[in-house]
Design an enzyme around this catalytic site. Structure first.
Site, PDB file in Angstrom:
ATOM      1  N   PHE A   1     -13.962 -24.546 -13.400  1.00  0.00           N
ATOM      2  CA  PHE A   1     -14.076 -23.107 -13.648  1.00  0.00           C
ATOM      3  C   PHE A   1     -15.355 -22.505 -13.087  1.00  0.00           C
ATOM      4  O   PHE A   1     -15.429 -21.309 -12.803  1.00  0.00           O
ATOM      5  CB  PHE A   1     -13.965 -22.824 -15.157  1.00  0.00           C
ATOM      6  CG  PHE A   1     -15.243 -22.977 -15.940  1.00  0.00           C
ATOM      7  CD1 PHE A   1     -16.009 -21.882 -16.276  1.00  0.00           C
ATOM      8  CD2 PHE A   1     -15.661 -24.235 -16.369  1.00  0.00           C
ATOM      9  CE1 PHE A   1     -17.179 -22.016 -17.025  1.00  0.00           C
ATOM     10  CE2 PHE A   1     -16.816 -24.379 -17.117  1.00  0.00           C
ATOM     11  CZ  PHE A   1     -17.582 -23.266 -17.439  1.00  0.00           C
ATOM     12  N   LYS A   2     -16.372 -23.330 -12.872  1.00  0.00           N
ATOM     13  CA  LYS A   2     -17.641 -22.818 -12.358  1.00  0.00           C
ATOM     14  C   LYS A   2     -17.478 -22.189 -10.966  1.00  0.00           C
ATOM     15  O   LYS A   2     -18.280 -21.352 -10.564  1.00  0.00           O
ATOM     16  CB  LYS A   2     -18.678 -23.941 -12.281  1.00  0.00           C
ATOM     17  CG  LYS A   2     -18.866 -24.747 -13.576  1.00  0.00           C
ATOM     18  CD  LYS A   2     -19.561 -23.956 -14.647  1.00  0.00           C
ATOM     19  CE  LYS A   2     -19.673 -24.733 -15.950  1.00  0.00           C
ATOM     20  NZ  LYS A   2     -20.711 -25.729 -15.971  1.00  0.00           N
ATOM     21  N   ASP A   3     -16.436 -22.587 -10.242  1.00  0.00           N
ATOM     22  CA  ASP A   3     -16.198 -22.027  -8.907  1.00  0.00           C
ATOM     23  C   ASP A   3     -15.965 -20.519  -8.957  1.00  0.00           C
ATOM     24  O   ASP A   3     -16.328 -19.798  -8.026  1.00  0.00           O
ATOM     25  CB  ASP A   3     -14.978 -22.678  -8.257  1.00  0.00           C
ATOM     26  CG  ASP A   3     -15.219 -24.127  -7.861  1.00  0.00           C
ATOM     27  OD1 ASP A   3     -16.332 -24.444  -7.409  1.00  0.00           O
ATOM     28  OD2 ASP A   3     -14.287 -24.944  -8.014  1.00  0.00           O
TER      29      ASP A   3
ATOM     30  N   LEU B   1     -19.543 -19.251  -9.070  1.00  0.00           N
ATOM     31  CA  LEU B   1     -20.525 -19.718  -8.084  1.00  0.00           C
ATOM     32  C   LEU B   1     -20.116 -19.483  -6.640  1.00  0.00           C
ATOM     33  O   LEU B   1     -20.985 -19.404  -5.761  1.00  0.00           O
ATOM     34  CB  LEU B   1     -20.848 -21.184  -8.341  1.00  0.00           C
ATOM     35  CG  LEU B   1     -21.777 -21.343  -9.553  1.00  0.00           C
ATOM     36  CD1 LEU B   1     -21.831 -22.771 -10.038  1.00  0.00           C
ATOM     37  CD2 LEU B   1     -23.178 -20.840  -9.229  1.00  0.00           C
TER      38      LEU B   1
ATOM     39  N   THR C   1     -21.250 -27.582 -12.975  1.00  0.00           N
ATOM     40  CA  THR C   1     -22.089 -26.560 -12.350  1.00  0.00           C
ATOM     41  C   THR C   1     -22.669 -27.067 -11.035  1.00  0.00           C
ATOM     42  O   THR C   1     -22.733 -26.334 -10.044  1.00  0.00           O
ATOM     43  CB  THR C   1     -23.234 -26.134 -13.289  1.00  0.00           C
ATOM     44  OG1 THR C   1     -22.699 -25.412 -14.394  1.00  0.00           O
ATOM     45  CG2 THR C   1     -24.226 -25.232 -12.576  1.00  0.00           C
TER      46      THR C   1
END
Length: 513
Positions: free
Chosen positions: A119-121, A124, A162
């Site tokens: 989900f960090k994509d 980021l 992350t």
């Protein structure tokens, strides 16, 4: 610039505001606080109706536009940033919602379709393009070797996802160097491989002998070192960076609209259940709800690292449980193995401002006091009024490793046959099933934060021996299978020491030139 488009530190008592660009580039405030908008913009029912048929990119543009003024980023530039950021995703809807079980009104918001399967994509990819946009503008007309050329040295800590998401968002970005710290033996082999197999010259991974909290403390110390920060222009990609939280708000609105279409209900009752470590993901949901997203209480789903769960029981934010020494438990959901949830400070700022302080600046004084107590004694207690206010916004559930394994198996064999959860998503689904018993009238949207291939041990523990199950065939993407053949690049810090970290950063920056 409108008032809500300026940003203030959670620990500020002087009332100074920053632009969006400065808040993003700085990441962490000089006083140790986190940046947040002075006011949260409101979305009317009419606006929500207009938004409901937008694509993910169109919706992201609308949400971001409420926090970023046209003077800072013109509309056409913002649209291009959004489109570039989400063109890397494998799913057409970017963050699709799947029905896990119709009878239980249980849905899964799949957030793992980006380049690193986490989900960090979502945040980021956008943050990487944002850094590049701001630096290109600042460096326009400057020579490559100009002394006054703007550069950023990104320093981040990761408990798993992350790091790779930041690396994939920042690799080969001009005038950006990225240093990612991760705890030795505390991330999955796939997560480690995703980071250490990126060989771009501006990317540096550092294994730290210690815990995630040690890594996170090192990052904060780096930001608080004024001389070092000024010289190397340290920037943040952890969820302490406001742009991370902002980018994640979109999928809460998008998920609501998807469930609304799938149920056919005009005003479906929904609750989001969020697996929570550093509190960034669920904080984005809090902002979306405050903006006007129709949602019940958000559910904070923790593993046995349960500082947040314990807070909602008695109002004590304490590193230790029942008088025991503070410890970070190694669990099957390692991205949540965090002792102190940094982003909770932002949430507490709103609680203090609304229920203790008479002005924005006074909230900063309250937060400063609490954070000083946390640092000196390992705990602080909030007044009953703040606890009750927090409980009106959020509720919490705790999930053990045993429950995590059982949930992965239960979903695969009964709830949604053949669907495979990763352990973090299982923490959310387990919590959702328990909460739904008391409130069956809601549709529950559990956030699925990572692809199961990243956590082979937990998935195999739950599903090995099940008829037809094969991790190699059913779960593992081809690019993960290829990691073993790739060259790796990694640095090692034998202790969590700020001077050691600075020496590593300085040496690697020298090699980049």
């Amino acid at each position: 610039m409108s008032e809500y488009q300026t940003y203030v530190s959670t620990r500020s008592s002087d009332g100074k505001s920053l632009s969006f660009e400065d808040a993003v580039i700085r990441g962490l405030a000089p006083d140790g606080g986190l940046y947040l908008p002075r006011e949260i913009p409101k979305v009317s029912a009419e606006q929500l109706e207009k938004w409901q048929d937008l694509s993910f990119c169109e919706l992201a543009f609308e949400v971001l536009s409420l926090y970023v003024s046209r003077e800072e980023i013109p509309a056409e530039d913002l649209k291009k940033l959004v489109e570039r950021s989400y063109s890397t995703f494998r799913a057409k809807d970017v963050t699709p919602v799947v029905e896990l079980n119709k009878e239980k009104q249980l849905y899964l918001l799949e957030l793992f379709h980006g380049p690193t399967y986490a989900f960090k994509d979502v945040a980021l990819q956008f943050v990487g393009n944002l850094f590049e946009y701001f630096l290109q503008r600042r460096n326009k007309g400057k020579a490559e070797d100009a002394e006054d050329r703007a550069r950023i040295t990104v320093v981040g800590a990761t408990s798993g996802d992350t790091g790779s998401a930041a690396i994939y968002g920042l690799r080969n970005k001009k005038d950006v160097s990225v240093f990612i710290l991760f705890p030795d033996g505390r991330v999955s082999p796939i997560q480690e491989a995703q980071m250490t197999t990126v060989l771009d010259p501006n990317v540096h991974t550092i294994t730290v002998k210690g815990t995630f909290d040690d890594c996170q403390d090192l990052v904060k110390q780096t930001f608080n070192d004024t001389e070092f920060n000024d010289k190397y222009s340290v920037g943040a990609v952890n969820s302490i960076n406001w742009a991370r939280i902002l980018a994640q708000m979109t999928y809460y609105f998008y998920a609501y609209f998807q469930v609304k279409k799938q149920t056919g209900e005009k005003d479906p009752k929904i609750k989001f259940v969020v697996p929570t470590g550093n509190f960034g993901d669920i904080l984005a949901g809090f902002y979306a709800k405050r903006m006007g997203l129709p949602s019940g209480k958000l559910v904070v789903a923790t593993n046995s690292n349960d500082i947040l769960y314990r807070f909602f029981q008695d109002g004590s934010y304490s590193k230790s449980s029942a008088g025991a020494d503070p410890v970070v438990h190694a669990t099957l959901s390692p991205a949540m193995d965090i002792l102190v949830s940094s982003n909770f400070e932002r949430f507490l700022w709103y609680m203090a401002k609304e229920h203790m302080a008479k002005a924005t600046e006074e909230a900063g004084l309250v937060i400063n006091k609490w954070m000083d107590e946390l640092k000196s004694s390992g705990a602080f207690n909030v007044p009953q009024s703040v606890l009750e206010a927090a409980r009106s916004e959020l509720q919490s559930e705790r999930t053990t490793d045993e429950q995590t394994v059982e949930t992965i198996k239960h979903v695969y064999t009964e709830l949604s046959p053949k669907y495979i959860l990763d352990p973090h998503s299982a923490v959310a689904v387990s919590a959702a099933e328990r909460v739904s018993t008391a409130n069956p009238e809601y549709n529950y949207i559990a956030l699925s934060t990572a692809h199961p291939a990243k956590f082979a041990d937990a998935v195999d523990m739950a599903l090995k021996g099940q008829q037809g199950y094969s991790f190699e065939d059913d779960v593992l993407p081809q690019e993960f299978k290829d990691f073993s053949k790739k060259e790796k690049k990694n640095l090692y810090a034998e202790k969590p020491d700020i001077e050691l970290l600075k020496s590593i950063i300085i040496e690697e920056l020298r090699k980049e030139k």
